[in-house]
Design a protein around this motif. Structure first.
Motif, short mmCIF file in Angstrom:
data_model
loop_
_atom_site.label_atom_id
_atom_site.label_comp_id
_atom_site.label_asym_id
_atom_site.label_seq_id
_atom_site.Cartn_x
_atom_site.Cartn_y
_atom_site.Cartn_z
N ARG A 251 4.20 -8.65 -2.56
CA ARG A 251 4.36 -8.08 -4.26
C ARG A 251 5.80 -8.82 -4.05
O ARG A 251 6.98 -8.11 -4.03
N PRO A 252 5.89 -9.77 -5.52
CA PRO A 252 7.27 -9.63 -5.77
C PRO A 252 7.85 -8.49 -7.04
O PRO A 252 6.84 -8.35 -7.56
N THR A 253 9.01 -8.38 -7.02
CA THR A 253 9.73 -7.54 -7.29
C THR A 253 9.04 -7.45 -9.16
O THR A 253 9.33 -6.52 -9.11
N GLU A 274 4.77 14.16 -17.41
CA GLU A 274 3.89 14.91 -16.47
C GLU A 274 3.47 14.42 -15.50
O GLU A 274 3.85 13.34 -14.69
N VAL A 275 2.08 15.17 -14.41
CA VAL A 275 2.29 15.09 -13.35
C VAL A 275 0.71 13.88 -13.17
O VAL A 275 -0.51 14.25 -14.29
N PHE A 276 0.95 12.75 -12.33
CA PHE A 276 0.32 11.79 -12.41
C PHE A 276 -0.76 12.13 -10.81
O PHE A 276 0.81 12.21 -9.74
N TRP A 277 -1.71 12.23 -10.22
CA TRP A 277 -1.90 12.69 -8.90
C TRP A 277 -2.92 11.58 -8.56
O TRP A 277 -3.98 11.37 -8.87
N ALA A 278 -2.47 10.76 -7.27
CA ALA A 278 -3.45 9.41 -6.84
C ALA A 278 -4.00 10.23 -5.01
O ALA A 278 -3.12 9.80 -4.47
N ALA A 279 -4.90 10.62 -4.83
CA ALA A 279 -4.82 11.01 -3.23
C ALA A 279 -5.51 9.74 -2.41
O ALA A 279 -6.91 9.71 -2.46
N SER A 280 -4.61 9.14 -2.36
CA SER A 280 -5.56 7.78 -1.56
C SER A 280 -4.21 8.01 -0.78
O SER A 280 -3.60 9.14 0.42
N ASP A 281 -3.74 6.79 0.48
CA ASP A 281 -2.88 7.36 1.23
C ASP A 281 -1.18 6.44 1.43
O ASP A 281 -2.03 5.33 0.02
N VAL A 282 -0.35 6.37 1.20
CA VAL A 282 0.80 5.63 1.41
C VAL A 282 0.23 4.31 2.37
O VAL A 282 0.43 2.69 1.80
N GLY A 283 -0.18 4.26 3.14
CA GLY A 283 -0.31 2.56 3.87
C GLY A 283 -1.48 1.79 3.59
O GLY A 283 -2.15 0.60 3.53
N TRP A 284 -1.95 2.53 1.72
CA TRP A 284 -3.28 0.87 1.18
C TRP A 284 -2.01 0.74 -0.34
O TRP A 284 -1.27 1.96 0.27
N VAL A 285 -2.69 -0.35 -0.83
CA VAL A 285 -2.79 -0.28 -1.93
C VAL A 285 -2.46 0.79 -2.88
O VAL A 285 -1.08 0.84 -3.94
N THR A 391 -5.80 -5.06 -3.30
CA THR A 391 -4.67 -5.29 -2.50
C THR A 391 -3.93 -6.37 -3.26
O THR A 391 -2.86 -6.41 -3.18
N GLU A 392 -4.73 -7.21 -2.98
CA GLU A 392 -3.98 -8.62 -3.51
C GLU A 392 -3.20 -8.49 -5.35
O GLU A 392 -1.67 -8.99 -5.58
N THR A 393 -3.79 -7.26 -6.06
CA THR A 393 -3.65 -7.74 -7.25
C THR A 393 -2.35 -6.89 -7.57
O THR A 393 -1.93 -6.49 -8.78
N GLY A 394 -3.09 -5.75 -6.79
CA GLY A 394 -1.80 -4.16 -7.05
C GLY A 394 -2.04 -3.17 -8.05
O GLY A 394 -1.58 -2.35 -7.83
N TRP A 395 -2.78 -4.24 -9.16
CA TRP A 395 -3.17 -3.24 -10.14
C TRP A 395 -4.15 -3.68 -10.65
O TRP A 395 -5.23 -4.74 -10.04
N ALA A 396 -5.02 -3.02 -11.80
CA ALA A 396 -6.41 -2.70 -11.66
C ALA A 396 -6.70 -4.46 -12.58
O ALA A 396 -5.89 -5.13 -13.76
N ILE A 397 -7.45 -4.81 -12.32
CA ILE A 397 -8.24 -6.22 -12.52
C ILE A 397 -9.02 -6.19 -14.22
O ILE A 397 -8.55 -6.41 -15.49
N ALA A 398 -9.41 -4.98 -13.57
CA ALA A 398 -11.05 -4.34 -14.98
C ALA A 398 -10.67 -3.04 -15.36
O ALA A 398 -10.70 -2.30 -14.35
N GLY A 399 -10.57 -2.44 -16.02
CA GLY A 399 -10.74 -1.25 -16.67
C GLY A 399 -10.82 -0.58 -17.93
O GLY A 399 -11.41 -1.19 -18.59
N ASN A 400 -11.32 1.32 -17.75
CA ASN A 400 -11.08 1.68 -18.80
C ASN A 400 -9.52 2.07 -19.70
O ASN A 400 -9.15 3.01 -19.09
N PRO A 401 -9.45 1.14 -20.80
CA PRO A 401 -7.74 1.47 -21.38
C PRO A 401 -7.72 2.59 -22.21
O PRO A 401 -7.56 2.33 -23.46
N ALA A 402 -7.60 3.92 -21.03
CA ALA A 402 -7.80 5.15 -22.33
C ALA A 402 -7.05 5.43 -23.05
O ALA A 402 -6.77 5.94 -23.96
N GLY A 403 -5.64 4.66 -22.51
CA GLY A 403 -4.47 5.37 -23.22
C GLY A 403 -4.53 4.27 -24.53
O GLY A 403 -2.93 4.54 -25.74
#
Ligand code: COA
Ligand code: AMP
Length: 629
Positions: A251-253, A274-285, A391-403
């Motif tokens: 992952r490049p800085t 605001e409070v943001f919660w991702a219920a995953s594990d630090v071991g995954w992307v 994992t390779e991209t680190g963020w969404a390739i496709a999504g719903n741009p709700a903001g």
């Protein structure tokens, strides 16, 4: 501006788009431009900028007057603890830890492996590395010693930071013996280890090699942030590929900082504070990007949840956490909601909690089945957005741009390509297919900021895995289609990767373990459909001539070998002994046909099959395991 206008603006002038986003980051030296095309399909982002991730995720918020805001909430139903750490506390703790690491010789570019459960100290260890410019590699706690050893040998860490134990419902995971075994197995030896002793289990420390987390920080000089080049690796995260050797995604800085910060408002629709919660594990992307880095970079409060969706103590835990901590945006894997739905089909727990702060629920990590989306939308009354990434991209390739603007949800589609990604569906000849046709999903190069520039120690594997098949494109490994409205539909993997409870696993890696059983001559592992976990691995082994031990005993040994070598997370519990494997005349195992048989689906007899009678044997073998329809 709406989504289409923003996407088009990016496409018309990507450099300008990304330089505008880069203005939200604090630079030690600002970059002169965004994209550096090095030729030969090598692209770098913000290469001449100097920047520090920890400064942007922690210190700058203290400087800006957010010091008293809670940065991390540790909500741990498995240990009965809730703890809050403010930004100023986090800054002090991370600076001290970084100072102690530096005092023991850790510097910019050194690798540090982190093997920790869901405790704030895991994030602090990541941030302390970032502060020094050291490159961390977090290893998921559900992996066995062998997997940890493989990562130690590839990353060659100067130090390993671990906890004494993890806590799974009903059992303590003894991290320290796993760590000791991994160091024994690995050819590379770290200079030292730092052990965070939890009260549930105090581990034995090896004199001269292991230091106590608290003791080794005592009296050291806190470390300041070290600016690094934009292209400096922030971390390495190993993920499953086709073979047993995991791929070290780099992952490049700078791109990581700029892209993640952009996603927090535009995709997850949260504002700083605001409070943001991702219920995953630090071991995954998901844990790297959305438990640790993105919420902190953006000045949000993040939740480190140490528990399960059910059983800790009940199927209302998710809603309890959201209500208690006023979560505005929630991210999880569909499998977790399937588990909740199975225990609480009417959604009765939801009504017990106040979800008024929650705006939307985001799903990723595996295909989101329509039933789960429907159910979650119905019981919570909130929009549920599927989004697709790796994992390779680190963020969404496709999504719903709700903001930006919430687009109409089409259930079964993760919506549309995000700015930065020119996603195309390609036929085998590399040409773009028309809407509605199924093909390989590829992204036209360059990939956007934050995505992988290479694989650690394996630039050739990077090219071979992602760039060679479709020249000028990044091959995602997923197959799917685009509809006439530009919505993407993700249908299947094109390789041997399977997705078990949102965890990405390699059937090839499991086959390598089974093949090492002394009685096994040949084997195949496939992914069969599972209602809860999406997929489960199922193994078939053929025995060497002359072996006449009971088959169930050998199958049990195979199950144990996978658990011991890869880890419990592989969830490998289904294994059958068969006489032969179905193959083509050229000797290729017909895994696709085996999957269809196990799933009880119709299938076409492969024209190239060597001996159709073998399929009856496969059908007979899956029945006792409860498969085959
Ligand atoms: N450390 C050690 N062991 C772990 C572990 C960890 N961090 N995480 C999981 N395991 C173990 C589990 O205890 C289980 O062991 P077992 O075979 O002794 O029961 C095994 O690995 C399989 O785990 P999992 O597949 O997660 O199943 P589960 O039965 O523990 O839980 C769900 C089922 C659906 C509740 C659970 O899979 C879940 O919540 N998944 C969420 C998925 C997720 O967040 N994915 C991240 C990608 S976004
Ligand atoms: P990982 O690298 O662990 O995040 O796994 C990435 C893979 O998971 C992708 O390549 C897909 O196969 C799958 N995946 C992730 N998100 C989705 C989604 N929203 N829909 C379908 N598949 C997904």
């Amino acid at each position: 501006m709406g989504y289409s206008a923003i996407y088009e603006a990016w496409k018309a002038d990507p450099d300008r788009f990304w330089m505008e986003q880069a203005a939200a980051i604090d630079w030690a030296t600002p970059p002169s431009k965004a994209l550096f095309d090095r030729g030969d399909n090598i692209h770098e982002w913000f290469a001449d900028g100097m920047v520090n991730t920890c400064w942007n995720a922690v210190d700058r918020h203290v400087e800006a007057g957010r010091g008293d805001q809670v940065a991390i909430i540790h909500d741990s139903p498995v240990s009965g603890v809730t703890r809050r750490i403010t930004y100023v506390n986090l800054r002090n703790r991370v600076a001290q830890l970084a100072g102690a690491l530096r005092a023991k010789g850790v510097e910019k570019g050194d690798r540090v492996i982190i093997y920790m459960p869901m405790i704030p100290e895991a994030l602090e260890a990541m941030l302390a590395c970032a502060r020094l410019g050291a490159i961390h590699s977090v290893v998921f706690g559900g992996f066995a010693a062998h997997e940890l050893a493989v990562r130690i040998d590839d990353a060659q860490p100067k130090a390993i930071i671990a906890a004494s134990c993890g806590i799974e419902p009903g059992r303590i995971v003894h991290y320290k013996p796993l760590l000791d075994a991994a160091i024994d197995q690995a050819a590379h030896k770290p200079d030292f280890c730092v052990i965070f002793q939890r009260e549930q289990e105090v581990a034995h420390l090896e004199e001269g090699r292991d230091y106590n987390w608290h003791g080794f920080q005592y009296g050291v000089e806190p470390a300041d942030c070290v600016p690094v080049e934009g292209t400096h690796p922030a971390y390495i995260l190993y993920t499953s590929g086709t073979t047993g050797a995991p791929k070290g995604v780099v992952r490049p800085t700078a791109g990581h900082l700029v892209a993640l910060n952009w996603t927090m408002k535009n995709i997850y629709n949260v504002d700083p504070g605001e409070v943001f919660w991702a219920a995953s594990d630090v071991g995954w992307v998901v844990g790297h990007s959305y438990i640790c880095y993105a919420p902190l970079i953006h000045g949000n409060t993040t939740i480190v949840f140490e528990g399960k969706p059910i059983g800790t103590p009940d199927a209302g835990t998710f809603w309890r956490v959201m209500s208690e901590h006023k979560v505005a945006s929630f991210f999880t894997a569909p499998t977790a909601l399937r588990a909740v739905k199975r225990e609480d089909p009417k959604g009765e727990f939801v009504g017990k909690y106040d979800l008024s702060h929650l705006r939307a629920i985001y799903l990723a990590g595996e295909r989101a089945d329509p039933d789960t989306i429907d159910w979650t939308t119905r019981v919570t009354g909130k929009p549920v957005y599927d989004h697709w990434w790796q994992t390779e991209t680190g963020w969404a390739i496709a999504g719903n741009p709700a903001g930006i603007e919430p687009l109409p949800v089409k259930i079964g589609s993760p919506t549309v390509a995000m700015p930065g990604y020119d996603v195309q569906i390609l036929g085998e000849d590399g040409h773009e297919l028309p809407p509605g046709e199924l093909g390989a999903i590829a992204v036209k190069l360059p990939l956007p900021p934050g995505t992988l520039p290479t694989l650690w120690n394996a630039p050739e594997r990077f090219r071979k895995s992602y760039l060679d098949h479709f020249p000028g494109y990044y091959e995602t490994g997923d197959a799917g289609m685009k509809d006439a409205d530009g919505y993407l539909w993700i249908m299947a993997r094109t390789d041997d990767v399977i997705n078990v409870a949102g965890h990405r696993l390699s059937t090839g890696a499991m086959e390598e373990v089974l093949a090492a059983h002394p009685d096994v001559a040949e084997c195949a592992v496939i992914g069969v459909t599972d209602e809860l976990k999406g997929q489960l691995p199922m193994g078939f082994v053929c025995l060497s001539a002359g072996v006449d031990r009971p088959h169930d005993e050998i199958a049990r040994e195979c199950v144990k070998m996978v658990r011991d070598q890869i880890g419990p997370v592989a969830a490998f519990k289904l294994c059958a002994v068969v006489d032969r494997l179905p193959k083509t005349r050229s000797g290729k195992i017909l895994r696709g046909t085996m999957v269809k048989i196990a799933d009880g689906q119709d299938y076409k007899m492969p024209a190239t099959i060597d001996d159709p009678a073998i399929l009856d044997e496969i059908r007979a073998a899956v029945k006792p395991m409860g498969y085959g329809g």
